[in-house]
Design a protein around this motif. Structure first.
Motif, PDB file in Angstrom:
ATOM      1  N   MET A 131       9.920  -8.559   1.860  1.00  0.00           N
ATOM      2  CA  MET A 131       8.835  -7.640   1.504  1.00  0.00           C
ATOM      3  C   MET A 131       8.099  -7.529   2.700  1.00  0.00           C
ATOM      4  N   GLY A 132       7.738  -6.172   3.098  1.00  0.00           N
ATOM      5  CA  GLY A 132       6.717  -6.192   4.101  1.00  0.00           C
ATOM      6  C   GLY A 132       5.839  -5.101   4.056  1.00  0.00           C
ATOM      7  N   TRP A 133       5.023  -4.952   5.146  1.00  0.00           N
ATOM      8  CA  TRP A 133       4.012  -4.019   5.234  1.00  0.00           C
ATOM      9  C   TRP A 133       4.031  -3.220   6.747  1.00  0.00           C
ATOM     10  N   PHE A 134       3.908  -2.063   6.343  1.00  0.00           N
ATOM     11  CA  PHE A 134       4.064  -1.020   7.406  1.00  0.00           C
ATOM     12  C   PHE A 134       2.841  -0.118   7.571  1.00  0.00           C
ATOM     13  N   ARG A 135       2.515   0.385   8.640  1.00  0.00           N
ATOM     14  CA  ARG A 135       1.433   1.383   8.655  1.00  0.00           C
ATOM     15  C   ARG A 135       1.675   2.598   9.499  1.00  0.00           C
ATOM     16  N   GLN A 136       0.760   3.567   9.413  1.00  0.00           N
ATOM     17  CA  GLN A 136       1.128   4.841  10.062  1.00  0.00           C
ATOM     18  C   GLN A 136      -0.037   5.755  10.207  1.00  0.00           C
ATOM     19  N   ALA A 137      -0.469   5.793  11.552  1.00  0.00           N
ATOM     20  CA  ALA A 137      -1.660   6.427  11.737  1.00  0.00           C
ATOM     21  C   ALA A 137      -1.458   7.840  12.192  1.00  0.00           C
ATOM     22  N   PRO A 138      -2.445   8.750  11.863  1.00  0.00           N
ATOM     23  CA  PRO A 138      -2.097  10.261  12.122  1.00  0.00           C
ATOM     24  C   PRO A 138      -1.342  10.350  13.604  1.00  0.00           C
ATOM     25  N   GLY A 139      -0.445  11.203  13.574  1.00  0.00           N
ATOM     26  CA  GLY A 139       0.292  11.563  14.890  1.00  0.00           C
ATOM     27  C   GLY A 139       1.256  10.547  15.231  1.00  0.00           C
ATOM     28  N   ARG A 140       1.343   9.509  14.718  1.00  0.00           N
ATOM     29  CA  ARG A 140       2.136   8.117  15.228  1.00  0.00           C
ATOM     30  C   ARG A 140       3.287   8.012  14.101  1.00  0.00           C
ATOM     31  N   GLU A 141       4.465   7.318  14.539  1.00  0.00           N
ATOM     32  CA  GLU A 141       5.364   7.081  13.614  1.00  0.00           C
ATOM     33  C   GLU A 141       4.845   5.726  12.899  1.00  0.00           C
ATOM     34  N   ARG A 142       5.566   5.692  11.931  1.00  0.00           N
ATOM     35  CA  ARG A 142       5.460   4.347  11.054  1.00  0.00           C
ATOM     36  C   ARG A 142       5.980   3.086  11.768  1.00  0.00           C
ATOM     37  N   GLU A 143       4.798   2.027  11.815  1.00  0.00           N
ATOM     38  CA  GLU A 143       5.206   0.964  12.395  1.00  0.00           C
ATOM     39  C   GLU A 143       4.905  -0.346  11.606  1.00  0.00           C
ATOM     40  N   PHE A 144       5.913  -1.352  12.174  1.00  0.00           N
ATOM     41  CA  PHE A 144       5.692  -2.656  11.467  1.00  0.00           C
ATOM     42  C   PHE A 144       4.691  -3.313  11.629  1.00  0.00           C
ATOM     43  N   VAL A 145       4.065  -3.972  10.536  1.00  0.00           N
ATOM     44  CA  VAL A 145       2.943  -4.942  10.395  1.00  0.00           C
ATOM     45  C   VAL A 145       3.378  -6.204  10.230  1.00  0.00           C
ATOM     46  N   ALA A 146       3.963  -6.504   9.184  1.00  0.00           N
ATOM     47  CA  ALA A 146       4.374  -7.911   8.779  1.00  0.00           C
ATOM     48  C   ALA A 146       5.270  -8.168   7.597  1.00  0.00           C
ATOM     49  N   ALA A 147       6.041  -9.056   7.687  1.00  0.00           N
ATOM     50  CA  ALA A 147       6.946  -9.261   6.463  1.00  0.00           C
ATOM     51  C   ALA A 147       7.026 -10.724   6.312  1.00  0.00           C
ATOM     52  N   SER A 158       1.185 -13.001   2.324  1.00  0.00           N
ATOM     53  CA  SER A 158       1.655 -13.913   1.368  1.00  0.00           C
ATOM     54  C   SER A 158       2.340 -12.952   0.190  1.00  0.00           C
ATOM     55  N   LYS A 159       2.943 -14.037  -0.611  1.00  0.00           N
ATOM     56  CA  LYS A 159       3.810 -13.340  -1.907  1.00  0.00           C
ATOM     57  C   LYS A 159       3.722 -14.228  -2.963  1.00  0.00           C
ATOM     58  N   ASP A 160       3.266 -13.844  -4.063  1.00  0.00           N
ATOM     59  CA  ASP A 160       3.479 -14.406  -5.246  1.00  0.00           C
ATOM     60  C   ASP A 160       4.380 -14.144  -6.229  1.00  0.00           C
ATOM     61  N   ASN A 161       5.424 -14.869  -6.160  1.00  0.00           N
ATOM     62  CA  ASN A 161       6.479 -14.429  -7.244  1.00  0.00           C
ATOM     63  C   ASN A 161       6.335 -14.641  -8.589  1.00  0.00           C
ATOM     64  N   ALA A 162       5.288 -15.353  -8.983  1.00  0.00           N
ATOM     65  CA  ALA A 162       5.018 -15.415 -10.374  1.00  0.00           C
ATOM     66  C   ALA A 162       4.212 -14.088 -10.879  1.00  0.00           C
ATOM     67  N   ARG A 163       3.625 -13.706 -10.133  1.00  0.00           N
ATOM     68  CA  ARG A 163       2.539 -12.502 -10.282  1.00  0.00           C
ATOM     69  C   ARG A 163       3.438 -11.193  -9.950  1.00  0.00           C
ATOM     70  N   ASN A 164       4.540 -11.258  -9.186  1.00  0.00           N
ATOM     71  CA  ASN A 164       5.086 -10.048  -8.791  1.00  0.00           C
ATOM     72  C   ASN A 164       4.482  -9.422  -7.777  1.00  0.00           C
ATOM     73  N   THR A 165       3.540  -9.971  -6.972  1.00  0.00           N
ATOM     74  CA  THR A 165       2.738  -9.393  -6.016  1.00  0.00           C
ATOM     75  C   THR A 165       2.829  -9.874  -4.482  1.00  0.00           C
ATOM     76  N   MET A 166       2.520  -9.019  -3.676  1.00  0.00           N
ATOM     77  CA  MET A 166       2.407  -9.371  -2.251  1.00  0.00           C
ATOM     78  C   MET A 166       1.033  -8.917  -1.641  1.00  0.00           C
ATOM     79  N   ASP A 167       0.390  -9.720  -0.886  1.00  0.00           N
ATOM     80  CA  ASP A 167      -1.076  -9.384  -0.341  1.00  0.00           C
ATOM     81  C   ASP A 167      -0.982  -9.340   1.303  1.00  0.00           C
ATOM     82  N   LEU A 168      -1.789  -8.651   1.850  1.00  0.00           N
ATOM     83  CA  LEU A 168      -2.165  -8.633   3.350  1.00  0.00           C
ATOM     84  C   LEU A 168      -3.573  -8.911   3.479  1.00  0.00           C
ATOM     85  N   GLN A 169      -3.897 -10.147   3.988  1.00  0.00           N
ATOM     86  CA  GLN A 169      -5.268 -10.513   4.365  1.00  0.00           C
ATOM     87  C   GLN A 169      -5.684  -9.942   5.795  1.00  0.00           C
TER      88      GLN A 169
END
Length: 125
Positions: A34-50, A71-82
């Motif tokens: 799993m991963g996090w990506f971000r996209q700012a106005p007028g810019r391409e989507r970019e990698f943040v973390a995985a 972080s990833k919690d497989n028991a809760r089926n979630t992923m977080d980004l602090q």
């Protein structure tokens, strides 16, 4: 099919913190990269973390290294980004992504099959 829903975005002042969450449904994502990506106005989507399937390995873009933690919690089926020490240049729509086929962390967005709808993060100066 896997459905991903992000939450936790909002408006914060520079130097502040936010915690994004990605909740998965439809299937367990315990075997997914799993991963996090971000996209700012007028810019391409970019990698943040995985993170790998077990959560034992992580990888960050240089721009967020030392400030963001995935972080990833497989028991809760979630992923977080602090996100700490936020900067105005972190302003973007943040997306979570997942893929079951990947054997390890991948930074290319086109390698991920499942995507959330995104959550807006705005950092004011």
């Amino acid at each position: 099919q896997v459905q991903l829903v992000e939450s936790g975005g909002g408006l914060v002042q520079a130097g502040g913190s936010l915690r994004l969450s990605c909740a998965a449904s439809g299937r367990t994502v315990s075997s997914y990269v799993m991963g996090w990506f971000r996209q700012a106005p007028g810019r391409e989507r970019e990698f943040v973390a995985a993170i790998n399937w077990s959560g034992s390995r992580t990888y960050y873009a240089d721009s967020v290294k030392g400030r963001f933690t995935i972080s990833k919690d497989n028991a809760r089926n979630t992923m977080d980004l602090q996100m700490n020490s936020l900067k105005p240049e972190d302003t973007a729509v943040y997306y979570c992504a997942a893929d079951q086929r990947l054997l390890d962390i991948v930074v290319a967005s086109d390698q991920y099959d499942y995507w959330g709808q995104g959550t807006q993060v705005t950092v004011s100066s």
